[in-house]
Design an enzyme around this catalytic site. Structure first.
Site, short mmCIF file in Angstrom:
data_model
loop_
_atom_site.label_atom_id
_atom_site.label_comp_id
_atom_site.label_asym_id
_atom_site.label_seq_id
_atom_site.Cartn_x
_atom_site.Cartn_y
_atom_site.Cartn_z
N ARG A 36 36.29 15.31 -90.16
CA ARG A 36 35.94 14.33 -91.20
C ARG A 36 34.99 14.92 -92.24
O ARG A 36 35.00 14.52 -93.40
CB ARG A 36 35.31 13.09 -90.55
N LYS A 198 46.88 -0.98 -75.22
CA LYS A 198 47.06 -2.43 -75.29
C LYS A 198 47.97 -2.87 -76.44
O LYS A 198 47.90 -2.34 -77.54
CB LYS A 198 45.70 -3.12 -75.43
N GLY A 354 42.06 8.06 -85.02
CA GLY A 354 41.67 7.65 -83.67
C GLY A 354 42.20 8.59 -82.59
O GLY A 354 42.15 9.80 -82.72
N GLY A 377 41.01 2.60 -87.42
CA GLY A 377 41.22 1.19 -87.78
C GLY A 377 41.73 1.04 -89.20
O GLY A 377 42.56 0.17 -89.49
#
Length: 395
Positions: A36, A198, A354, A377
């Site tokens: 990053r 999930k 992520g 996100g």
């Protein structure tokens, strides 16, 4: 589209850049993944070469409005001193008289790193007064933090109301181009690979991609909620009971939309959630009681890889298994390899941030695909078709 860097005169201007230096630190001291930071160096160096005075602001972790030293940006300052060929400064706050004084003393080509924005609770509250104080530090505001642009915080949204000259950096511009252009006008076949533990974290993106993709590959822990929905025994595998009906709905909508929905045909199962456990590969119809699925099997890897190699555009978000454990990393690794092969064959391949970004970096393929997003996100919300507040505020 917001203004790009080549539309500004940076000479002798105070340029406040919102970067995303929320990088992993080993015990709060050593940076373990510099992606990053390195991705924003192009923006920083461009402004420095144009004669600007660069002020960098970022968050790190979740200190929740308190000064917690393990979340200090000091290690990032030490790293910047090594990679930037200029005078780099650091100050232990992001607002206040001391900050103003040091900025007033800056010369052309200097870089100042401000301390963690989230040491002030007002940052996440998008507080007007805090936003004004940040805005007062600069002549030009540049957002180069894709990973936080889905948050309406003071440093991403609030500040834009109080700075006349504002735009986006190269990193954010690249993210918008890859993700935005891909979704609007993909070369087909267009395939999405979705994994992770999930269903709940991927509901909106699945529903959105059903309107755009030709095929969707589902892997990771969330497959077991789908398997439960169609009546398969899943043993002790992770399932979300309250999402079973939704999984049924997604399967029906895929058929109605003529979208191919692919699931694993075999899985690697274990008697416990541990790398030191008994493991075996079974057909998805034969998961015994007391066992849990932790990765996709070889037949599934072959099936998914063959599908990937037919595609012209591929988006991947979410691992195929518990790739952090060596016994359950093969599914994710082999899918990474298939993406690399597809890229070499001329396909456009985009890896969401992520865990997907962490996985492809772990296997050493981060430079062998078209694009690896810096936002977890943010990339998901962008794929869902949501407007990002930090980008919208600049337009």
């Amino acid at each position: 589209m917001p203004k790009s860097l080549d539309q500004f005169n940076f000479s002798d201007k105070r340029v406040l850049i919102r970067v995303d230096f929320n990088v992993p630190l080993d015990q709060g001291l050593r940076i373990t993944d510099t992606k990053r930071i390195s991705e924003s160096l192009k923006t920083i160096n461009f402004i420095l070469e144009a004669g600007g005075k660069v002020i960098l602001m970022s968050h790190l972790g979740r200190p929740k409005g308190k000064v917690i030293l393990e979340y200090s940006l000091k290690p990032i300052y030490e790293y910047l001193k090594d990679v930037l060929n200029t005078n780099v400064l650091f100050i232990d706050n992001c607002i206040g008289n001391k900050v103003v004084t040091i900025i007033d003393s800056m010369k052309k080509g200097d870089v100042l790193l401000l301390e963690n924005l989230r040491f002030h609770k007002e940052e996440e509250e998008n507080n007007i007064d805090f936003s004004k104080k940040l805005a007062s530090l600069c002549d030009i505001y540049i957002n180069d933090a894709f990973g936080t642009s889905h948050r309406a915080h003071s440093s991403t949204e609030g500040i834009t109301h109080f700075v006349k000259e504002k735009g986006i950096g190269f990193l954010l511009q690249k993210e918008l181009k890859y993700l935005g252009d891909t979704i609007k006008n993909p070369a087909r076949p267009f395939i999405a690979i979705l994994g992770g533990s999930k269903v709940s974290g991927k509901i909106d993106v699945i529903l959105s991609l059903l309107k755009k993709c030709d095929s969707i590959i589902i892997g990771g822990g969330m497959i077991f909620t789908f398997f439960k929905a169609i009546g398969k025994n899943v043993g002790n595998s992770l399932i979300e009971i309250d999402k079973i009906d939704l999984a049924k709905e997604i399967i029906i909508k895929a058929k109605e939309s003529n979208v191919n929905l692919y699931f694993p045909v075999d899985v690697i199962i274990s008697d416990k959630f541990s790398n030191e456990s008994l493991i075996q590969t079974v057909n998805v119809d034969n998961i015994p009681d007391g066992w849990m699925g932790l990765d996709i099997g070889e037949k599934s890897i072959k099936l998914f890889s063959d599908i990937i190699l037919t595609a012209k555009t591929i988006i991947w978000n979410g691992p195929m298994g518990v790739f952090e454990m060596s016994n359950f990393e093969q599914g994710t690794k082999k899918i990474s390899e298939a993406l690399v092969e597809a890229t070499n064959n001329g396909s456009l391949t985009i890896v969401g941030g992520g865990d997907s970004a962490a996985a492809i970096t772990k296997f050493g393929f981060e430079h062998s695909v078209s694009h690896v997003s810096t936002g977890g996100g943010a990339s998901l919300e962008f794929l869902e078709g949501k407007l990002l507040p930090g980008v919208l505020a600049l337009d």
